[in-house]
Design an enzyme around this catalytic site. Structure first.
Site, PDB file in Angstrom:
ATOM      1  N   ARG A 103       3.670  50.414  35.111  1.00  0.00           N
ATOM      2  CA  ARG A 103       4.444  49.553  36.036  1.00  0.00           C
ATOM      3  C   ARG A 103       3.429  48.725  36.817  1.00  0.00           C
ATOM      4  O   ARG A 103       2.548  49.266  37.478  1.00  0.00           O
ATOM      5  CB  ARG A 103       5.280  50.394  36.996  1.00  0.00           C
ATOM      6  CG  ARG A 103       5.848  49.572  38.141  1.00  0.00           C
ATOM      7  CD  ARG A 103       6.892  50.294  38.948  1.00  0.00           C
ATOM      8  NE  ARG A 103       8.116  50.452  38.207  1.00  0.00           N
ATOM      9  CZ  ARG A 103       9.286  50.797  38.756  1.00  0.00           C
ATOM     10  NH1 ARG A 103       9.380  51.002  40.059  1.00  0.00           N
ATOM     11  NH2 ARG A 103      10.365  50.929  38.017  1.00  0.00           N
ATOM     12  N   HIS A 130      12.134  44.441  32.917  1.00  0.00           N
ATOM     13  CA  HIS A 130      12.310  45.894  33.124  1.00  0.00           C
ATOM     14  C   HIS A 130      13.108  46.418  31.916  1.00  0.00           C
ATOM     15  O   HIS A 130      14.272  46.802  32.032  1.00  0.00           O
ATOM     16  CB  HIS A 130      13.051  46.131  34.439  1.00  0.00           C
ATOM     17  CG  HIS A 130      12.966  47.538  34.952  1.00  0.00           C
ATOM     18  ND1 HIS A 130      12.263  48.549  34.302  1.00  0.00           N
ATOM     19  CD2 HIS A 130      13.501  48.119  36.068  1.00  0.00           C
ATOM     20  CE1 HIS A 130      12.375  49.667  34.998  1.00  0.00           C
ATOM     21  NE2 HIS A 130      13.110  49.442  36.060  1.00  0.00           N
ATOM     22  N   GLN A 133      14.966  49.870  31.851  1.00  0.00           N
ATOM     23  CA  GLN A 133      16.193  49.864  32.644  1.00  0.00           C
ATOM     24  C   GLN A 133      17.357  49.306  31.824  1.00  0.00           C
ATOM     25  O   GLN A 133      18.431  49.905  31.741  1.00  0.00           O
ATOM     26  CB  GLN A 133      15.968  49.004  33.907  1.00  0.00           C
ATOM     27  CG  GLN A 133      17.172  48.927  34.804  1.00  0.00           C
ATOM     28  CD  GLN A 133      17.465  50.249  35.491  1.00  0.00           C
ATOM     29  OE1 GLN A 133      16.585  50.825  36.107  1.00  0.00           O
ATOM     30  NE2 GLN A 133      18.686  50.750  35.388  1.00  0.00           N
ATOM     31  N   ASP A 220      21.403  43.695  41.724  1.00  0.00           N
ATOM     32  CA  ASP A 220      20.116  44.326  42.041  1.00  0.00           C
ATOM     33  C   ASP A 220      19.660  43.737  43.374  1.00  0.00           C
ATOM     34  O   ASP A 220      20.247  42.775  43.888  1.00  0.00           O
ATOM     35  CB  ASP A 220      19.098  44.042  40.919  1.00  0.00           C
ATOM     36  CG  ASP A 220      17.738  44.699  41.161  1.00  0.00           C
ATOM     37  OD1 ASP A 220      17.667  45.659  41.946  1.00  0.00           O
ATOM     38  OD2 ASP A 220      16.736  44.233  40.567  1.00  0.00           O
ATOM     39  N   CYS A 260      20.679  49.023  39.280  1.00  0.00           N
ATOM     40  CA  CYS A 260      19.548  49.819  38.773  1.00  0.00           C
ATOM     41  C   CYS A 260      19.023  50.795  39.824  1.00  0.00           C
ATOM     42  O   CYS A 260      18.371  51.763  39.483  1.00  0.00           O
ATOM     43  CB  CYS A 260      18.428  48.889  38.318  1.00  0.00           C
ATOM     44  SG  CYS A 260      17.826  47.831  39.644  1.00  0.00           S
ATOM     45  N   ARG A 288      18.488  57.370  32.663  1.00  0.00           N
ATOM     46  CA  ARG A 288      17.098  56.934  32.455  1.00  0.00           C
ATOM     47  C   ARG A 288      16.304  58.055  31.778  1.00  0.00           C
ATOM     48  O   ARG A 288      15.507  57.812  30.870  1.00  0.00           O
ATOM     49  CB  ARG A 288      16.429  56.591  33.806  1.00  0.00           C
ATOM     50  CG  ARG A 288      17.029  55.412  34.560  1.00  0.00           C
ATOM     51  CD  ARG A 288      16.760  54.091  33.869  1.00  0.00           C
ATOM     52  NE  ARG A 288      15.359  53.821  33.640  1.00  0.00           N
ATOM     53  CZ  ARG A 288      14.516  53.322  34.551  1.00  0.00           C
ATOM     54  NH1 ARG A 288      14.948  53.001  35.747  1.00  0.00           N
ATOM     55  NH2 ARG A 288      13.247  53.107  34.252  1.00  0.00           N
TER      56      ARG A 288
HETATM   57  N1   CP Z   1      15.534  51.514  38.721  1.00  0.00           N
HETATM   58  C1   CP Z   1      14.247  51.813  38.860  1.00  0.00           C
HETATM   59  O1   CP Z   1      13.383  51.411  38.083  1.00  0.00           O
HETATM   60  O2   CP Z   1      13.978  52.596  39.945  1.00  0.00           O
HETATM   61  P1   CP Z   1      12.541  53.015  40.480  1.00  0.00           P
HETATM   62  O3   CP Z   1      11.913  51.778  41.088  1.00  0.00           O
HETATM   63  O4   CP Z   1      12.818  54.068  41.495  1.00  0.00           O
HETATM   64  O5   CP Z   1      11.726  53.507  39.331  1.00  0.00           O
HETATM   65  N1  NVA Z   2      14.089  44.063  40.845  1.00  0.00           N
HETATM   66  C1  NVA Z   2      13.607  45.282  41.439  1.00  0.00           C
HETATM   67  C2  NVA Z   2      13.871  46.430  40.518  1.00  0.00           C
HETATM   68  C3  NVA Z   2      13.467  47.775  41.066  1.00  0.00           C
HETATM   69  C4  NVA Z   2      13.743  48.884  40.097  1.00  0.00           C
HETATM   70  C5  NVA Z   2      12.130  45.150  41.756  1.00  0.00           C
HETATM   71  O1  NVA Z   2      11.383  44.637  40.920  1.00  0.00           O
HETATM   72  O2  NVA Z   2      11.731  45.570  42.834  1.00  0.00           O
END
Ligand code: CP
Ligand code: NVA
Length: 301
Positions: A103, A130, A133, A220, A260, A288
């Protein structure tokens, strides 16, 4: 040859349904306390340069419940934080590990890791995508509805990483997707250029236009990780896109609400919607774990 999961475009429709079948099996067998050993004697590193609750915990559990070892590597504790190149890091980690879940901010960084690693690399979120997700989200719709055929997904809010990945997977799966986002916050042009079935995708700025036909209403955060400095400006711009009582009063009976998570209650969604009978956000979050087990199985088998 090693398989990576970087954009979602690596998968065919058939691959995705194979992963969905495996997801169902892994979900059912976990309830019976049965675990597999696909990752026996394998160690997978988890590099996280941004916070995470769901992705990190579900991957860590998924790897361990598949018989492997998960090694958490917080971004600030490895030498990339002091300028070591991704190439050198990937080449060295390839001598120790059997895979990486990453990430980070730039999509190019995940792709650079994949280029130099000898093992599978999985994108656990970048600024523009993502894919893990979105894979789980379509599984969850499939699980609840029994089919994705004819389903209409409406994404409202910021055309961000989650929205982009929902668009990419909708294109592969032949799902209708409608997006309402303000001017300047629409899905990435680069992502839109990848879409083959243009007739399945509709984008508008009107938050109400697609509501009556939506089977799934998805939102989101308006302030993704990295956008924090713009929080106040974004709160004003996105206010009209809040999923609240007024918006859903125009929705079909039985629509599904998805997010999400993490949710910013009172911003992109109100409590009455996220806590309603229509909301499947916790089922979505649980999946997930099962879906990422299935993805790992698919990449390593
Ligand atoms: N939805 C998701 O990716 O959550 P986190 O940021 O907690 O991993
Ligand atoms: N769009 C959000 C998703 C978090 C899971 C971010 O990137 O922070």
């Amino acid at each position: 040859m090693k398989k990576d999961f970087l954009k979602g475009t690596e998968l065919t429709e058939g691959d995705i349904y194979k992963i969905f079948d495996l997801t169902k099996k892994y979900k059912a067998s976990r309830k019976k306390g049965l675990f597999a050993s696909i990752l026996k004697n394998k160690t997978i590193g988890l590099i996280f340069n941004k916070p995470s609750t769901r992705t990190r915990i579900s991957f860590q559990l998924a790897i361990e419940e598949l018989g492997g070892r998960a090694l958490y590597l917080s971004g600030d504790t490895i030498q990339t934080s002091r300028g070591e190149t991704v190439k050198d890091t990937a080449c060295v980690l390839s001598r120790y590990l059997d895979g990486l879940v990453i990430r980070t901010y730039k999509q190019e960084e995940v792709e650079e890791y994949a280029r130099w690693s000898t093992f599978p690399v999985i994108n656990a979120l970048t600024d523009i995508l993502h894919p893990c997700q979105a894979l789980t989200d379509y599984f969850t719709m499939y699980e609840v509805k029994g089919t994705l055929e004819g389903i209409k997904v409406f994404y409202i809010g910021d055309g961000n990483n989650v929205c982009n990945s929902l668009i990419i997977l909708a294109d592969i799966l032949g799902v209708n997707i409608m997006v309402a986002s303000p001017e300047g916050y629409q899905p990435s042009k680069e992502v839109l250029s990848l879409v083959k079935n243009k007739e399945l995708l509709k984008i508008d700025t009107d938050p109400f236009k697609f509501i009556p036909e939506a089977d799934v209403i998805y939102t989101d955060t308006w302030v993704s990780m990295g956008d924090e400095k713009e929080a106040d400006k974004r709160r004003d711009i996105f206010q009209r896109y809040q999923v609240n009582e007024k918006l859903i009063s125009q929705a079909k009976d039985g629509f599904l609400f998805m997010h999400c998570l993490p949710a910013h209650r009172g911003w992109e969604v109100t409590d009455d919607v996220i806590d309603s009978q229509n909301s499947i956000v916790y089922q979505q979050a649980e999946n997930r774990l099962h879906c990422q087990k299935a993805l790992l199985h698919f990449l390593y088998k």
